[in-house]
Design an enzyme around this catalytic site. Sequence first.
Site, PDB file in Angstrom:
ATOM      1  N   TYR A  48      13.232  -6.796 -14.221  1.00 13.09           N
ATOM      2  CA  TYR A  48      12.274  -7.456 -13.309  1.00 13.09           C
ATOM      3  C   TYR A  48      12.490  -8.983 -13.274  1.00 13.09           C
ATOM      4  CZ  TYR A  48       9.476  -3.097 -13.653  1.00 13.09           C
ATOM      5  OH  TYR A  48       9.029  -1.797 -13.657  1.00 13.09           O
ATOM      6  N   HIS A 106      14.658   2.234 -19.749  1.00 16.37           N
ATOM      7  CA  HIS A 106      14.105   2.164 -18.392  1.00 16.37           C
ATOM      8  C   HIS A 106      14.421   3.399 -17.535  1.00 16.37           C
ATOM      9  CE1 HIS A 106      12.800  -1.035 -15.233  1.00 16.37           C
ATOM     10  NE2 HIS A 106      12.391   0.153 -14.879  1.00 16.37           N
TER      11      HIS A 106
HETATM   12  N1  LIG Z   1       9.469   2.531 -14.972  1.00 17.35           N
HETATM   13  C1  LIG Z   1       9.776   2.404 -13.717  1.00 17.35           C
HETATM   14  O1  LIG Z   1      10.879   2.780 -13.275  1.00 17.35           O
HETATM   15  C2  LIG Z   1       8.772   1.818 -12.771  1.00 17.35           C
HETATM   16  C3  LIG Z   1       8.926   2.010 -11.396  1.00 17.35           C
HETATM   17  C4  LIG Z   1       7.936   1.489 -10.554  1.00 17.35           C
HETATM   18  C5  LIG Z   1       6.875   0.781 -11.094  1.00 17.35           C
HETATM   19  N2  LIG Z   1       6.774   0.585 -12.450  1.00 17.35           N
HETATM   20  C6  LIG Z   1       5.660  -0.196 -13.067  1.00 17.35           C
HETATM   21  O2  LIG Z   1       4.432   0.282 -12.602  1.00 17.35           O
HETATM   22  C7  LIG Z   1       3.704  -0.795 -12.002  1.00 17.35           C
HETATM   23  C8  LIG Z   1       2.730  -0.233 -10.977  1.00 17.35           C
HETATM   24  O3  LIG Z   1       3.408   0.391  -9.919  1.00 17.35           O
HETATM   25  P1  LIG Z   1       3.437  -0.318  -8.513  1.00 17.35           P
HETATM   26  O4  LIG Z   1       3.950  -1.692  -8.677  1.00 17.35           O
HETATM   27  O5  LIG Z   1       4.074   0.597  -7.558  1.00 17.35           O
HETATM   28  O6  LIG Z   1       1.902  -0.566  -8.249  1.00 17.35           O
HETATM   29  P2  LIG Z   1       0.643   0.209  -7.717  1.00 17.35           P
HETATM   30  O7  LIG Z   1      -0.438  -0.382  -8.526  1.00 17.35           O
HETATM   31  O8  LIG Z   1       0.787   1.652  -7.641  1.00 17.35           O
HETATM   32  O9  LIG Z   1       0.576  -0.275  -6.214  1.00 17.35           O
HETATM   33  C9  LIG Z   1       0.697  -1.575  -5.857  1.00 17.35           C
HETATM   34  C10 LIG Z   1       0.297  -1.683  -4.394  1.00 17.35           C
HETATM   35  O10 LIG Z   1      -1.083  -1.324  -4.266  1.00 17.35           O
HETATM   36  C11 LIG Z   1      -1.802  -2.368  -3.659  1.00 17.35           C
HETATM   37  N3  LIG Z   1      -3.107  -2.487  -4.318  1.00 17.35           N
HETATM   38  C12 LIG Z   1      -3.351  -2.637  -5.640  1.00 17.35           C
HETATM   39  N4  LIG Z   1      -4.677  -2.696  -5.876  1.00 17.35           N
HETATM   40  C13 LIG Z   1      -5.294  -2.569  -4.666  1.00 17.35           C
HETATM   41  C14 LIG Z   1      -6.639  -2.555  -4.248  1.00 17.35           C
HETATM   42  N5  LIG Z   1      -7.636  -2.662  -5.129  1.00 17.35           N
HETATM   43  N6  LIG Z   1      -6.897  -2.411  -2.932  1.00 17.35           N
HETATM   44  C15 LIG Z   1      -5.910  -2.280  -2.034  1.00 17.35           C
HETATM   45  N7  LIG Z   1      -4.603  -2.290  -2.372  1.00 17.35           N
HETATM   46  C16 LIG Z   1      -4.293  -2.432  -3.677  1.00 17.35           C
HETATM   47  C17 LIG Z   1      -0.967  -3.612  -3.859  1.00 17.35           C
HETATM   48  O11 LIG Z   1      -1.127  -4.476  -2.783  1.00 17.35           O
HETATM   49  P3  LIG Z   1      -1.562  -6.014  -2.994  1.00 17.35           P
HETATM   50  O12 LIG Z   1      -0.525  -6.653  -3.861  1.00 17.35           O
HETATM   51  O13 LIG Z   1      -1.547  -6.524  -1.592  1.00 17.35           O
HETATM   52  O14 LIG Z   1      -2.920  -5.972  -3.632  1.00 17.35           O
HETATM   53  C18 LIG Z   1       0.463  -3.071  -3.909  1.00 17.35           C
HETATM   54  O15 LIG Z   1       1.009  -2.999  -2.625  1.00 17.35           O
HETATM   55  C19 LIG Z   1       4.810  -1.718 -11.519  1.00 17.35           C
HETATM   56  O16 LIG Z   1       4.364  -3.000 -11.189  1.00 17.35           O
HETATM   57  C20 LIG Z   1       5.721  -1.678 -12.723  1.00 17.35           C
HETATM   58  O17 LIG Z   1       5.191  -2.475 -13.753  1.00 17.35           O
HETATM   59  C21 LIG Z   1       7.702   1.103 -13.275  1.00 17.35           C
END
Ligand SMILES: NC(=O)c1ccc[n+]([C@@H]2O[C@H](COP(=O)([O-])OP(=O)(O)OC[C@H]3O[C@@H](n4cnc5c(N)ncnc54)[C@H](OP(=O)(O)O)[C@@H]3O)[C@@H](O)[C@H]2O)c1
Length: 279
Positions: A48, A106
């Site tokens: 990241y 990862h």
């Molecule tokens: N291990 C892996 O391979 C892997 C892969 C993917 C992700 N991850 C980890 O998991 C974390 C979470 O997954 P993700 O990043 O996909 O995040 P997520 O929390 O599932 O979704 C993020 C999205 O949701 C929106 N959002 C969040 N809270 C909201 C709310 N209260 N109301 C409306 N929209 C909302 C955000 O928009 P806004 O920013 O506009 O609020 C963003 O577009 C990542 O950041 C990373 O740390 C790991």
Amino acid sequence: MMKTVDRCGARIPALGYGTYGMGRADMMRMLPAALKVGFRHVDTAQVYRNEAEVGECIEASGLARAEVFITTKVWVANYPDRQFAASVDESLKKLRTDYIDLLLLHWPNDTVPLSEQIGALNAVARAGKVRHIGVSNFNRALMAQATTLSDLPLVVNQFEYHPYLDQTLMLDAARDAGLAVMAYCGMAVGRVLSDPVLAAIAAAQGRSIAQVVLRWLIQQDGVVALSRTTHKARLAENLAVFDFELGAPEMAAIHALAQPGSRIVSPPGLAPVWDDAPA
Ligand SMILES: NC(=O)c1ccc[n+]([C@@H]2O[C@H](COP(=O)([O-])OP(=O)(O)OC[C@H]3O[C@@H](n4cnc5c(N)ncnc54)[C@H](OP(=O)(O)O)[C@@H]3O)[C@@H](O)[C@H]2O)c1
């Protein structure tokens, strides 16, 4: 009050702040606010390229190191023995700490023997650089092999999990092997936000859809949810999921939203053969 998911001595705050795709400007704007509002778990990764900002923000927060749980992940290119420990040293330096709470592999990488990867993970834990170890994006077969190969317990498998993706097979296997599950992409890249079933539950609970989905995740045994937002106002909203409960019919209605073909993250060359529930 933040609950924890406890596995083999690890006390993992059940909600973590996700930082995927966040560059310096976003990190410096959001992470101090996330810590201020009460997030006590930060999920980052070598790939990241924001571990340095995580370290900087935690240091500047005034919180004691022990109050914040840091998860980071070793990138697949660093799995060979000669690079693994050096990459963890680099992570420690960037994170401005002498230990990582949870270190994950990862993605699977079959160009390096799994025994070598797990051996290196155990070695950094034994050296005191890492408190707990685990994996990410491992299917059931790989998780079983990794568990067998590891002297120290693997405490987490982090993978995609949201209302549209049936992860029953993975959840059961992780529970049977004693691993907690760390759910990513809970918002299904925003798809959940326009779902009528979730909207009805949210209205009945007087909560937002995001809160209902995060609550659905953390209300399941052994599940930690990750949540990312670039909007400060949403931090407190997303954290406020420990003071209400979904009923069994609501939990079941959300589980029933799962549909085949709903996986979002499956990078070619990295993703294993997934254990999706049969269609
Ligand atoms: N291990 C892996 O391979 C892997 C892969 C993917 C992700 N991850 C980890 O998991 C974390 C979470 O997954 P993700 O990043 O996909 O995040 P997520 O929390 O599932 O979704 C993020 C999205 O949701 C929106 N959002 C969040 N809270 C909201 C709310 N209260 N109301 C409306 N929209 C909302 C955000 O928009 P806004 O920013 O506009 O609020 C963003 O577009 C990542 O950041 C990373 O740390 C790991």
